[in-house]
Design a protein around this motif. Structure first.
Motif, PDB file in Angstrom:
ATOM      1  N   PRO A  80      10.051   3.209  -0.852  1.00  0.00           N
ATOM      2  CA  PRO A  80       8.968   2.329  -0.381  1.00  0.00           C
ATOM      3  C   PRO A  80       8.607   1.208  -1.352  1.00  0.00           C
ATOM      4  O   PRO A  80       8.288   0.109  -0.927  1.00  0.00           O
ATOM      5  N   GLU A 120       3.557   9.017   0.220  1.00  0.00           N
ATOM      6  CA  GLU A 120       4.703   8.236  -0.257  1.00  0.00           C
ATOM      7  C   GLU A 120       4.936   8.468  -1.744  1.00  0.00           C
ATOM      8  O   GLU A 120       6.078   8.533  -2.190  1.00  0.00           O
ATOM      9  N   ASN A 155       7.961   4.238   7.930  1.00  0.00           N
ATOM     10  CA  ASN A 155       6.892   4.565   6.989  1.00  0.00           C
ATOM     11  C   ASN A 155       6.508   3.397   6.078  1.00  0.00           C
ATOM     12  O   ASN A 155       5.560   3.509   5.308  1.00  0.00           O
ATOM     13  N   ASP A 162       0.631   5.218  -0.135  1.00  0.00           N
ATOM     14  CA  ASP A 162      -0.328   6.309  -0.054  1.00  0.00           C
ATOM     15  C   ASP A 162       0.171   7.518  -0.836  1.00  0.00           C
ATOM     16  O   ASP A 162       1.270   7.524  -1.382  1.00  0.00           O
ATOM     17  N   LEU A 212       1.023  -5.843  -2.613  1.00  0.00           N
ATOM     18  CA  LEU A 212       1.639  -4.862  -1.709  1.00  0.00           C
ATOM     19  C   LEU A 212       2.077  -3.596  -2.466  1.00  0.00           C
ATOM     20  O   LEU A 212       2.653  -2.702  -1.867  1.00  0.00           O
ATOM     21  N   LYS A 215       4.780   0.105   5.256  1.00  0.00           N
ATOM     22  CA  LYS A 215       3.653  -0.647   5.807  1.00  0.00           C
ATOM     23  C   LYS A 215       4.083  -2.072   6.138  1.00  0.00           C
ATOM     24  O   LYS A 215       4.762  -2.730   5.360  1.00  0.00           O
ATOM     25  N   LYS A 216       3.668  -2.524   7.304  1.00  0.00           N
ATOM     26  CA  LYS A 216       4.003  -3.884   7.742  1.00  0.00           C
ATOM     27  C   LYS A 216       2.998  -4.870   7.158  1.00  0.00           C
ATOM     28  O   LYS A 216       1.810  -4.802   7.460  1.00  0.00           O
ATOM     29  N   ASN A 217       3.499  -5.762   6.312  1.00  0.00           N
ATOM     30  CA  ASN A 217       2.666  -6.800   5.719  1.00  0.00           C
ATOM     31  C   ASN A 217       2.586  -7.980   6.682  1.00  0.00           C
ATOM     32  O   ASN A 217       3.499  -8.222   7.458  1.00  0.00           O
ATOM     33  N   TYR A 258       0.853  -1.185   0.000  1.00  0.00           N
ATOM     34  CA  TYR A 258       0.000   0.000   0.000  1.00  0.00           C
ATOM     35  C   TYR A 258       0.885   1.230   0.000  1.00  0.00           C
ATOM     36  O   TYR A 258       1.634   1.469   0.921  1.00  0.00           O
TER      37      TYR A 258
END
Length: 118
Positions: free
Chosen positions: A74, A6, A36, A3, A114, A38-40, A1
């Protein structure tokens, strides 16, 4: 993800990465943006559930390795299990998949979900 924030930061991070004088500096950029990312829930490589509560069990991986020109952005950073990160080391994703006999389509599907580059 990824955003909107990012997305706007991505060009700036690319410039910082390109200006870095060494692989160590590129890795330091990764450490600075780590919070920053995202934790999968699952390792995109093996599919096992990630344990963020156990120190050292989850690593932040450069999908395209820094040693091969990969950037700390990211889209090129993903949380993976310790075993996969150590086994992948500085291999490209394609070489890692081939050498370990992993399911390329499953890995690509997980990374695509992701919104990662691979």
């Amino acid at each position: 993800y990824i955003d909107e924030k990012e997305e706007k930061e991505e060009p700036k991070l690319r410039i910082r990465n390109r200006a870095a004088a060494s692989d160590l500096e590129v890795r330091n950029i990764a450490n600075s943006i780590k919070v920053n990312i995202k934790k999968n829930k699952y390792c995109p490589y093996c599919g096992e559930e990630l344990d963020y509560d156990m120190p050292g069990e989850t690593h932040l991986d450069h999908i395209y390795p820094v040693s091969k020109g990969g950037l700390s952005t990211p889209k090129n950073l993903v949380y993976v299990c310790c075993e996969c990160n150590l086994e992948k080391s500085n291999k490209t994703l394609g070489v890692y998949i081939e050498e370990c006999g992993l399911d390329r389509d499953k890995i690509y599907d997980r990374l695509k979900a992701l919104k990662k580059d691979y």
